[in-house]
Scaffold this motif. Structure first.
Motif, PDB file in Angstrom:
ATOM      1  N   CYS A   1       4.121   0.982  17.752  1.00 19.96           N
ATOM      2  CA  CYS A   1       3.713   1.512  16.457  1.00 19.96           C
ATOM      3  C   CYS A   1       4.975   1.856  15.675  1.00 19.96           C
ATOM      4  O   CYS A   1       5.927   2.414  16.235  1.00 19.96           O
ATOM      5  CB  CYS A   1       2.837   2.749  16.641  1.00 19.96           C
ATOM      6  SG  CYS A   1       2.040   3.293  15.116  1.00 19.96           S
ATOM      7  N   PHE A   2       4.982   1.527  14.392  1.00 18.05           N
ATOM      8  CA  PHE A   2       6.206   1.716  13.620  1.00 18.05           C
ATOM      9  C   PHE A   2       5.904   2.096  12.171  1.00 18.05           C
ATOM     10  O   PHE A   2       4.789   1.933  11.668  1.00 18.05           O
ATOM     11  CB  PHE A   2       7.071   0.452  13.662  1.00 18.05           C
ATOM     12  CG  PHE A   2       6.372  -0.800  13.200  1.00 18.05           C
ATOM     13  CD1 PHE A   2       6.445  -1.221  11.881  1.00 18.05           C
ATOM     14  CD2 PHE A   2       5.637  -1.565  14.093  1.00 18.05           C
ATOM     15  CE1 PHE A   2       5.797  -2.372  11.457  1.00 18.05           C
ATOM     16  CE2 PHE A   2       4.980  -2.726  13.683  1.00 18.05           C
ATOM     17  CZ  PHE A   2       5.063  -3.127  12.358  1.00 18.05           C
ATOM     18  N   HIS A   3       6.933   2.617  11.539  1.00 18.46           N
ATOM     19  CA  HIS A   3       6.904   3.014  10.131  1.00 18.46           C
ATOM     20  C   HIS A   3       7.739   2.000   9.362  1.00 18.46           C
ATOM     21  O   HIS A   3       8.845   1.653   9.773  1.00 18.46           O
ATOM     22  CB  HIS A   3       7.511   4.414   9.999  1.00 18.46           C
ATOM     23  CG  HIS A   3       7.844   4.830   8.602  1.00 18.46           C
ATOM     24  ND1 HIS A   3       6.984   5.546   7.805  1.00 18.46           N
ATOM     25  CD2 HIS A   3       8.967   4.649   7.852  1.00 18.46           C
ATOM     26  CE1 HIS A   3       7.553   5.788   6.642  1.00 18.46           C
ATOM     27  NE2 HIS A   3       8.763   5.251   6.639  1.00 18.46           N
TER      28      HIS A   3
ATOM     29  N   THR B   1      13.104  -1.329   2.861  1.00 20.67           N
ATOM     30  CA  THR B   1      14.208  -0.368   2.776  1.00 20.67           C
ATOM     31  C   THR B   1      14.298   0.542   3.999  1.00 20.67           C
ATOM     32  O   THR B   1      15.291   1.254   4.165  1.00 20.67           O
ATOM     33  CB  THR B   1      14.066   0.503   1.514  1.00 20.67           C
ATOM     34  OG1 THR B   1      12.742   1.043   1.452  1.00 20.67           O
ATOM     35  CG2 THR B   1      14.322  -0.324   0.262  1.00 20.67           C
ATOM     36  N   ASP B   2      13.262   0.525   4.845  1.00 19.87           N
ATOM     37  CA  ASP B   2      13.316   1.365   6.045  1.00 19.87           C
ATOM     38  C   ASP B   2      12.358   0.806   7.090  1.00 19.87           C
ATOM     39  O   ASP B   2      11.292   0.266   6.754  1.00 19.87           O
ATOM     40  CB  ASP B   2      12.937   2.812   5.705  1.00 19.87           C
ATOM     41  CG  ASP B   2      13.259   3.788   6.834  1.00 19.87           C
ATOM     42  OD1 ASP B   2      14.085   3.442   7.701  1.00 19.87           O
ATOM     43  OD2 ASP B   2      12.692   4.902   6.847  1.00 19.87           O
ATOM     44  N   TRP B   3      12.748   0.919   8.352  1.00 18.84           N
ATOM     45  CA  TRP B   3      11.898   0.515   9.483  1.00 18.84           C
ATOM     46  C   TRP B   3      12.250   1.411  10.659  1.00 18.84           C
ATOM     47  O   TRP B   3      13.414   1.513  11.046  1.00 18.84           O
ATOM     48  CB  TRP B   3      12.133  -0.948   9.852  1.00 18.84           C
ATOM     49  CG  TRP B   3      11.132  -1.514  10.823  1.00 18.84           C
ATOM     50  CD1 TRP B   3      10.063  -2.296  10.517  1.00 18.84           C
ATOM     51  CD2 TRP B   3      11.102  -1.345  12.253  1.00 18.84           C
ATOM     52  NE1 TRP B   3       9.361  -2.624  11.656  1.00 18.84           N
ATOM     53  CE2 TRP B   3       9.983  -2.047  12.744  1.00 18.84           C
ATOM     54  CE3 TRP B   3      11.903  -0.659  13.165  1.00 18.84           C
ATOM     55  CZ2 TRP B   3       9.650  -2.090  14.095  1.00 18.84           C
ATOM     56  CZ3 TRP B   3      11.570  -0.692  14.513  1.00 18.84           C
ATOM     57  CH2 TRP B   3      10.463  -1.405  14.966  1.00 18.84           C
ATOM     58  N   LYS B   4      11.245   2.084  11.224  1.00 14.05           N
ATOM     59  CA  LYS B   4      11.486   2.989  12.350  1.00 14.05           C
ATOM     60  C   LYS B   4      10.411   2.793  13.415  1.00 14.05           C
ATOM     61  O   LYS B   4       9.221   2.781  13.109  1.00 14.05           O
ATOM     62  CB  LYS B   4      11.458   4.452  11.885  1.00 14.05           C
ATOM     63  CG  LYS B   4      12.561   4.847  10.930  1.00 14.05           C
ATOM     64  CD  LYS B   4      12.366   6.279  10.450  1.00 14.05           C
ATOM     65  CE  LYS B   4      13.427   6.671   9.430  1.00 14.05           C
ATOM     66  NZ  LYS B   4      13.169   8.017   8.859  1.00 14.05           N
TER      67      LYS B   4
ATOM     68  N   PRO C   1      15.394  -3.620   7.121  1.00  9.14           N
ATOM     69  CA  PRO C   1      15.875  -3.346   5.766  1.00  9.14           C
ATOM     70  C   PRO C   1      16.708  -4.496   5.208  1.00  9.14           C
ATOM     71  O   PRO C   1      17.579  -5.038   5.888  1.00  9.14           O
ATOM     72  CB  PRO C   1      16.716  -2.079   5.958  1.00  9.14           C
ATOM     73  CG  PRO C   1      16.040  -1.369   7.087  1.00  9.14           C
ATOM     74  CD  PRO C   1      15.618  -2.467   8.028  1.00  9.14           C
ATOM     75  N   GLY C   2      16.396  -4.868   3.982  1.00  8.79           N
ATOM     76  CA  GLY C   2      17.083  -5.974   3.331  1.00  8.79           C
ATOM     77  C   GLY C   2      16.246  -7.232   3.250  1.00  8.79           C
ATOM     78  O   GLY C   2      16.465  -8.078   2.383  1.00  8.79           O
ATOM     79  N   THR C   3      15.274  -7.380   4.161  1.00 11.05           N
ATOM     80  CA  THR C   3      14.386  -8.537   4.106  1.00 11.05           C
ATOM     81  C   THR C   3      13.284  -8.288   3.078  1.00 11.05           C
ATOM     82  O   THR C   3      13.085  -7.160   2.619  1.00 11.05           O
ATOM     83  CB  THR C   3      13.754  -8.817   5.482  1.00 11.05           C
ATOM     84  OG1 THR C   3      13.083  -7.634   5.935  1.00 11.05           O
ATOM     85  CG2 THR C   3      14.812  -9.204   6.489  1.00 11.05           C
ATOM     86  N   VAL C   4      12.569  -9.338   2.718  1.00 10.66           N
ATOM     87  CA  VAL C   4      11.519  -9.209   1.709  1.00 10.66           C
ATOM     88  C   VAL C   4      10.202  -9.754   2.236  1.00 10.66           C
ATOM     89  O   VAL C   4      10.172 -10.541   3.184  1.00 10.66           O
ATOM     90  CB  VAL C   4      11.894  -9.944   0.404  1.00 10.66           C
ATOM     91  CG1 VAL C   4      13.083  -9.296  -0.262  1.00 10.66           C
ATOM     92  CG2 VAL C   4      12.166 -11.426   0.675  1.00 10.66           C
TER      93      VAL C   4
ATOM     94  N   SER D   1       0.917  -8.196  11.851  1.00  8.73           N
ATOM     95  CA  SER D   1       1.543  -7.028  12.472  1.00  8.73           C
ATOM     96  C   SER D   1       2.811  -7.429  13.217  1.00  8.73           C
ATOM     97  O   SER D   1       3.791  -6.671  13.250  1.00  8.73           O
ATOM     98  CB  SER D   1       0.563  -6.317  13.408  1.00  8.73           C
ATOM     99  OG  SER D   1       0.154  -7.151  14.470  1.00  8.73           O
ATOM    100  N   SER D   2       2.837  -8.638  13.795  1.00  9.19           N
ATOM    101  CA  SER D   2       4.056  -9.125  14.447  1.00  9.19           C
ATOM    102  C   SER D   2       5.135  -9.424  13.411  1.00  9.19           C
ATOM    103  O   SER D   2       6.317  -9.133  13.612  1.00  9.19           O
ATOM    104  CB  SER D   2       3.760 -10.390  15.260  1.00  9.19           C
ATOM    105  OG  SER D   2       2.980 -10.085  16.387  1.00  9.19           O
ATOM    106  N   TYR D   3       4.714 -10.015  12.309  1.00  8.20           N
ATOM    107  CA  TYR D   3       5.645 -10.309  11.216  1.00  8.20           C
ATOM    108  C   TYR D   3       6.330  -9.032  10.736  1.00  8.20           C
ATOM    109  O   TYR D   3       7.558  -8.970  10.610  1.00  8.20           O
ATOM    110  CB  TYR D   3       4.858 -10.976  10.089  1.00  8.20           C
ATOM    111  CG  TYR D   3       5.572 -11.095   8.769  1.00  8.20           C
ATOM    112  CD1 TYR D   3       6.633 -11.977   8.600  1.00  8.20           C
ATOM    113  CD2 TYR D   3       5.154 -10.341   7.669  1.00  8.20           C
ATOM    114  CE1 TYR D   3       7.272 -12.098   7.372  1.00  8.20           C
ATOM    115  CE2 TYR D   3       5.780 -10.461   6.445  1.00  8.20           C
ATOM    116  CZ  TYR D   3       6.837 -11.339   6.299  1.00  8.20           C
ATOM    117  OH  TYR D   3       7.471 -11.457   5.088  1.00  8.20           O
ATOM    118  N   LEU D   4       5.537  -7.983  10.515  1.00  7.56           N
ATOM    119  CA  LEU D   4       6.100  -6.710  10.061  1.00  7.56           C
ATOM    120  C   LEU D   4       6.943  -6.045  11.145  1.00  7.56           C
ATOM    121  O   LEU D   4       7.898  -5.326  10.844  1.00  7.56           O
ATOM    122  CB  LEU D   4       4.975  -5.772   9.626  1.00  7.56           C
ATOM    123  CG  LEU D   4       4.197  -6.181   8.373  1.00  7.56           C
ATOM    124  CD1 LEU D   4       3.012  -5.244   8.147  1.00  7.56           C
ATOM    125  CD2 LEU D   4       5.100  -6.197   7.152  1.00  7.56           C
TER     126      LEU D   4
END
Length: 482
Positions: free
Chosen positions: A113-115, A99-102, A310-313, A302-305
């Motif tokens: 580095c990401f959230h 639902t969120d990626w920053k 948002p919207g992917t599962v 970590s590359s996958y993430l």
């Protein structure tokens, strides 16, 4: 890296009514089949319906026939007990939606580095992912779709072929796993992982060329240790070895015996589910390293993430962590977070914020956070500055490269010597100290605490060590390093 959204998992089906089995639906099947098709009165009519829908497309005739087989099982789903499953070999795994990626670091920075946030509301994870309560999240990555496509093409494997894979089936008698070749190599097999010599011992019998068979077998011998280690240093993968020897003829059903499955990667949860109901948030750094020869390699999960949006599962489940905030809400808490080791402490602070909002009297919190540069690595800066302004936490940050003289977390810990002795070392104190992150600074943090006990408490070195041992046994000095 390409990430395809359709992580639609297996269908729990059976070879005959009331004997359950597993099947992974291929994208082609899911695109062709309609709801009304699943309700077809007969297998013949259903198959004809599939063929009619496929008319005019580029789908091959043999693929249509395979779709018909899958359709038969779908059409009589109640009789065959068909169910969709994310990973049949991971019973507790669930599909959760991003639902969120920053991005938290500058785009031009040498570290990514990401959230990332996933929605767990209404799932079995909803009440199991509070990062302040000793919980972490296990994530199961999928392989790069483009790299899988290239491998299948080179090995002349049909991605739409349906295969039975007993190795990843549940233990129930009469249960089988049916999946497409594409799903098998994308979601299950660790095709681009690091092989051992045991893999080569299993691989060489499949070589039809005698010289290639010998070459593979020799890599398992002690006299070839140096060459094998060189390949390891160059980050050779299972796929690299298989593609290196053209005479290898491996039946598709044997790949599950040769290759391990993609294993979970565990991430500290950086959120409190009381503060963010129905959500689970992670603080992730994309792992990278230089292989021998100069190629940059990246961690699978970590590359996958990194490329989820948002919207992917993704497939995930809750996992135990030692990072658990004290039950005593008034207990003083010291937290040393190194890099992404900050994650559980954000959850700690959010939990105390929630409890304070509910009227509880919460104890003081001190955060020692270490990084290289404040402008690039002060993750969640606005949040922490707000929490500090409220008096919820004292932030003692150590930026090692922002000044001529390097400053590390142990230096900041020494600056709080009086407070630490009073709340952690003094007889009758009830404070806690938590350390999370890279293993390298662990000994320096330990040494700093010893020095505080010696200088502020007047303890001998031996007494200081015993004090640390007693804190560890009491669960008041807790570390999670990697």
């Amino acid at each position: 890296m390409t990430v395809k959204e359709e992580v639609a998992g297996p269908l729990l089906l059976a070879t005959r009514p009331f004997q359950p089995a597993w099947l992974v639906a291929c994208p082609t099947t899911r695109a062709i089949l309609g709801v009304e098709a699943q309700k077809a009165a007969s297998v013949y009519k259903h198959h004809e319906s599939v063929k009619k829908r496929a008319k005019g497309t580029k789908i091959k005739e043999e693929t249509i026939n395979k779709v018909g087989d899958v359709s038969r099982l779908l059409a009589f789903q109640p009789q065959y007990k068909a169910q969709l499953k994310a990973r049949p070999d991971v019973a507790q795994g669930e599909l959760v939606r991003v639902t969120d990626w920053k991005l938290l670091t500058p785009e031009s920075y040498d570290r990514t580095c990401f959230h990332i946030e996933v929605d767990v509301a209404g799932t079995g994870l909803e009440h199991l992912v509070n990062g302040s309560q000793g919980k972490a999240l296990s994530v199961y990555a999928t392989n790069d779709a483009e790299k899988v496509d290239a491998f299948l093409q080179k090995m002349n494997l049909d991605p739409n072929e349906i295969v039975s894979v007993e190795e990843i089936a549940p233990g129930d008698e009469g249960t089988v796993v049916l999946t497409t070749v594409y799903k098998l190599f994308t979601q299950y097999l660790d095709l681009f992982g690091k092989p051992s010599r045991e893999f080569l011992k299993k691989l060489f019998p499949f070589a039809e060329d005698v010289l290639e068979k010998v070459a593979i077998a020799e890599l398992t011998l002690d006299r070839k240790s140096e060459e094998f280690l060189d390949r390891q240093a160059r980050a050779f993968t299972f796929a690299d070895y298989i593609l290196e020897f053209p005479s290898l003829k491996i039946p598709v059903s044997k790949y599950a015996e040769l290759l391990p499955t993609v294993k979970q990667r565990v991430y500290s949860i950086c959120s409190s589910s009381d503060y963010h109901p129905g959500k689970c948030q992670l603080l992730v750094v994309r792992e990278d390293w230089q292989a021998k020869g100069g190629d940059t390699k990246f961690g699978l999960c970590s590359s996958y993430l990194t490329f989820l949006r948002p919207g992917t599962v993704c497939v995930a489940h809750a996992t135990h962590s030692v990072m658990q905030i004290p039950e005593d809400k008034s207990a003083p808490v010291y937290m040393a977070g190194l890099g992404t080791g900050l994650a559980p402490f954000r959850a700690f602070i959010e939990q105390r914020k929630h409890e304070k909002t509910q009227g509880a009297r919460v104890g003081p919190m001190t955060l020692f956070f270490g990084g290289r540069h404040a402008h690039a690595e002060y993750y969640y800066r606005d949040e922490f500055e707000k929490f500090e302004a409220e008096g919820l936490v004292k932030c003692c940050n150590a930026w090692s490269r922002d000044q001529k003289q390097k400053v590390y977390v142990q230096h900041k810990i020494m600056e709080e010597a009086d407070s630490i002795w009073a709340n952690l070392g003094r007889e009758g104190s009830k404070g806690f100290f938590f350390l999370c992150g890279s293993k390298q600074p662990e000994k320096d943090v330990f040494a700093a605490l010893l020095k505080i006990f010696e200088t502020k408490g007047g303890l001998s070195n031996q007494e200081a060590h015993k004090k640390m041992e007693s804190l560890q046994l009491a669960g008041r000095y807790v570390t999670e390093v990697y």
